[in-house]
Design a protein around this motif. Sequence first.
Motif, PDB file in Angstrom:
ATOM      1  N   LEU A 294       0.611   5.666  -0.113  1.00 13.22           N
ATOM      2  CA  LEU A 294      -0.165   6.904  -0.042  1.00 13.22           C
ATOM      3  C   LEU A 294       0.636   8.008  -0.732  1.00 13.22           C
ATOM      4  O   LEU A 294       1.826   8.183  -0.446  1.00 13.22           O
ATOM      5  CB  LEU A 294      -0.416   7.284   1.420  1.00 13.22           C
ATOM      6  CG  LEU A 294      -1.091   8.637   1.674  1.00 13.22           C
ATOM      7  CD1 LEU A 294      -2.531   8.635   1.166  1.00 13.22           C
ATOM      8  CD2 LEU A 294      -1.051   8.977   3.167  1.00 13.22           C
TER       9      LEU A 294
ATOM     10  N   VAL B 221      -3.422   5.003  -2.851  1.00 16.13           N
ATOM     11  CA  VAL B 221      -4.387   6.019  -2.458  1.00 16.13           C
ATOM     12  C   VAL B 221      -3.710   7.371  -2.597  1.00 16.13           C
ATOM     13  O   VAL B 221      -2.561   7.557  -2.182  1.00 16.13           O
ATOM     14  CB  VAL B 221      -4.876   5.804  -1.002  1.00 16.13           C
ATOM     15  CG1 VAL B 221      -5.639   7.032  -0.492  1.00 16.13           C
ATOM     16  CG2 VAL B 221      -5.752   4.560  -0.921  1.00 16.13           C
TER      17      VAL B 221
ATOM     18  N   THR C 141       0.703  12.050  -1.363  1.00 12.40           N
ATOM     19  CA  THR C 141       0.140  13.381  -1.090  1.00 12.40           C
ATOM     20  C   THR C 141       0.370  14.267  -2.316  1.00 12.40           C
ATOM     21  O   THR C 141       1.252  13.998  -3.134  1.00 12.40           O
ATOM     22  CB  THR C 141       0.776  14.056   0.135  1.00 12.40           C
ATOM     23  OG1 THR C 141       2.103  14.511  -0.216  1.00 12.40           O
ATOM     24  CG2 THR C 141       0.853  13.117   1.341  1.00 12.40           C
TER      25      THR C 141
ATOM     26  N   ILE D 186       4.815   6.169   1.905  1.00  6.92           N
ATOM     27  CA  ILE D 186       4.150   7.456   1.669  1.00  6.92           C
ATOM     28  C   ILE D 186       5.083   8.308   0.812  1.00  6.92           C
ATOM     29  O   ILE D 186       6.258   8.487   1.160  1.00  6.92           O
ATOM     30  CB  ILE D 186       3.862   8.207   2.993  1.00  6.92           C
ATOM     31  CG1 ILE D 186       2.978   7.352   3.920  1.00  6.92           C
ATOM     32  CG2 ILE D 186       3.218   9.568   2.724  1.00  6.92           C
ATOM     33  CD1 ILE D 186       2.804   7.943   5.323  1.00  6.92           C
TER      34      ILE D 186
ATOM     35  N   CYS E 132      -4.071  11.647  -2.045  1.00  4.59           N
ATOM     36  CA  CYS E 132      -4.858  12.697  -1.415  1.00  4.59           C
ATOM     37  C   CYS E 132      -4.479  14.041  -2.000  1.00  4.59           C
ATOM     38  O   CYS E 132      -3.354  14.257  -2.474  1.00  4.59           O
ATOM     39  CB  CYS E 132      -4.740  12.674   0.108  1.00  4.59           C
ATOM     40  SG  CYS E 132      -3.103  12.971   0.739  1.00  4.59           S
TER      41      CYS E 132
ATOM     42  N   ARG F 235       0.824  -1.202   0.000  1.00  2.19           N
ATOM     43  CA  ARG F 235       0.000   0.000   0.000  1.00  2.19           C
ATOM     44  C   ARG F 235       0.865   1.261   0.000  1.00  2.19           C
ATOM     45  O   ARG F 235       1.819   1.358   0.763  1.00  2.19           O
ATOM     46  CB  ARG F 235      -0.922  -0.002   1.235  1.00  2.19           C
ATOM     47  CG  ARG F 235      -1.942  -1.136   1.229  1.00  2.19           C
ATOM     48  CD  ARG F 235      -2.859  -1.092   2.452  1.00  2.19           C
ATOM     49  NE  ARG F 235      -2.132  -1.243   3.715  1.00  2.19           N
ATOM     50  CZ  ARG F 235      -1.770  -2.431   4.226  1.00  2.19           C
ATOM     51  NH1 ARG F 235      -2.049  -3.565   3.601  1.00  2.19           N
ATOM     52  NH2 ARG F 235      -1.119  -2.474   5.389  1.00  2.19           N
TER      53      ARG F 235
ATOM     54  N   PRO G 286      -0.381   2.570   5.261  1.00  2.00           N
ATOM     55  CA  PRO G 286       0.475   2.408   4.082  1.00  2.00           C
ATOM     56  C   PRO G 286       1.854   1.852   4.448  1.00  2.00           C
ATOM     57  O   PRO G 286       2.341   2.051   5.559  1.00  2.00           O
ATOM     58  CB  PRO G 286       0.602   3.835   3.539  1.00  2.00           C
ATOM     59  CG  PRO G 286       0.433   4.707   4.747  1.00  2.00           C
ATOM     60  CD  PRO G 286      -0.556   3.994   5.627  1.00  2.00           C
TER      61      PRO G 286
ATOM     62  N   PHE H 137      -5.513   3.594   6.598  1.00  2.02           N
ATOM     63  CA  PHE H 137      -4.984   2.958   5.381  1.00  2.02           C
ATOM     64  C   PHE H 137      -3.746   2.103   5.665  1.00  2.02           C
ATOM     65  O   PHE H 137      -3.477   1.142   4.948  1.00  2.02           O
ATOM     66  CB  PHE H 137      -4.699   4.036   4.326  1.00  2.02           C
ATOM     67  CG  PHE H 137      -4.176   3.508   3.019  1.00  2.02           C
ATOM     68  CD1 PHE H 137      -4.830   2.479   2.345  1.00  2.02           C
ATOM     69  CD2 PHE H 137      -3.023   4.048   2.445  1.00  2.02           C
ATOM     70  CE1 PHE H 137      -4.351   1.991   1.129  1.00  2.02           C
ATOM     71  CE2 PHE H 137      -2.538   3.567   1.231  1.00  2.02           C
ATOM     72  CZ  PHE H 137      -3.204   2.545   0.575  1.00  2.02           C
TER      73      PHE H 137
END
Length: 313
Positions: free
Chosen positions: A11, A35, A13, A69, A37, A9, A66, A64
């Motif tokens: 993330l 994912v 930004t 990130i 954001c 996973r 992760p 989530f």
Amino acid sequence: EEVNIPTRRVLVTGATGLLGRAVYKEFQQSNWHTVGCGFRRARPKFEQVNLLDSEAVHHLIHDFQPHVIVHCAAERRPDVVESQPDAASQLNVGASGNLAKEAAAVGAFLIYISSDYVFDGTNPPYTEEDIPNPLNLYGKTKLDGEKAVLENNLGAAVLRIPVLYGEVEKLEESAVTVMFDKVQFSNKSANMDHWQQRFPTHVKDVASVCRQLAEKRMLDPSIKGTFHWSGNEQMTKYEMACAIADAFNLPSSHLRPITDSPVIGAQRPKNAQLDCSKLETLGIGQRTPFRIGIKDSLWPFLIDKRWRQTVFH
């Protein structure tokens, strides 16, 4: 038959921005559960999260969980940073430190995107060990962001990169693509900076480096600290503009090279070339030739007289 379900996973930004979109796509296409954001442009594709809201950030990361990130969100426009220093510092420094803390709490590998503007550009090329000395507030906020990240997360990585371009939604999204109008309107002469040495870098290449770094880190916890990535074609804005004109068979005689150091706006480093041998030694990297990358990025914005004649006459 087995369906391969992504277990790793990530993330991202700033997933709505030029770099973030490329990073999101790169991980997703490499079978990571991705994912993204964003803030103003987030919905419906991405989570809408204000990175200055530490509680919202906490919930997002804890929900989530992760493994990685990639922190692309930033105020990247030097003149905006100078005019709104507090807001820029909250995002570039405060939010970055907080994200590093939250990443550490869930054991996520954080990649913080930084900039060649942490250097003063007087003694290139710069390795990761060279002492930063930012000339403008943007460079200072990115350097302070680096410190905040590494202080709050010993296992984090900082990835410094130079001026970016790629498949923009609007020409203003990149300092490289924004020149296309001046190139195309050849009836009007245009002054172009021919003083600052830049290394235009495709966001797809940076995205690939982020993924390669993340995948190496999943196998090797010693992957951490500061890294440099950059395109290897040195060009001033004038030279980029000429290369863009050439790529589209447009005239460049209306473009005027200005060799004085610029007076207006935030001070810029003359040549903050990044030495990328540390990543190269790890076998990490990807470089799209400028001429190829810029054609792919700009063709949707080409105002082609011949094409318009065929369509409308």
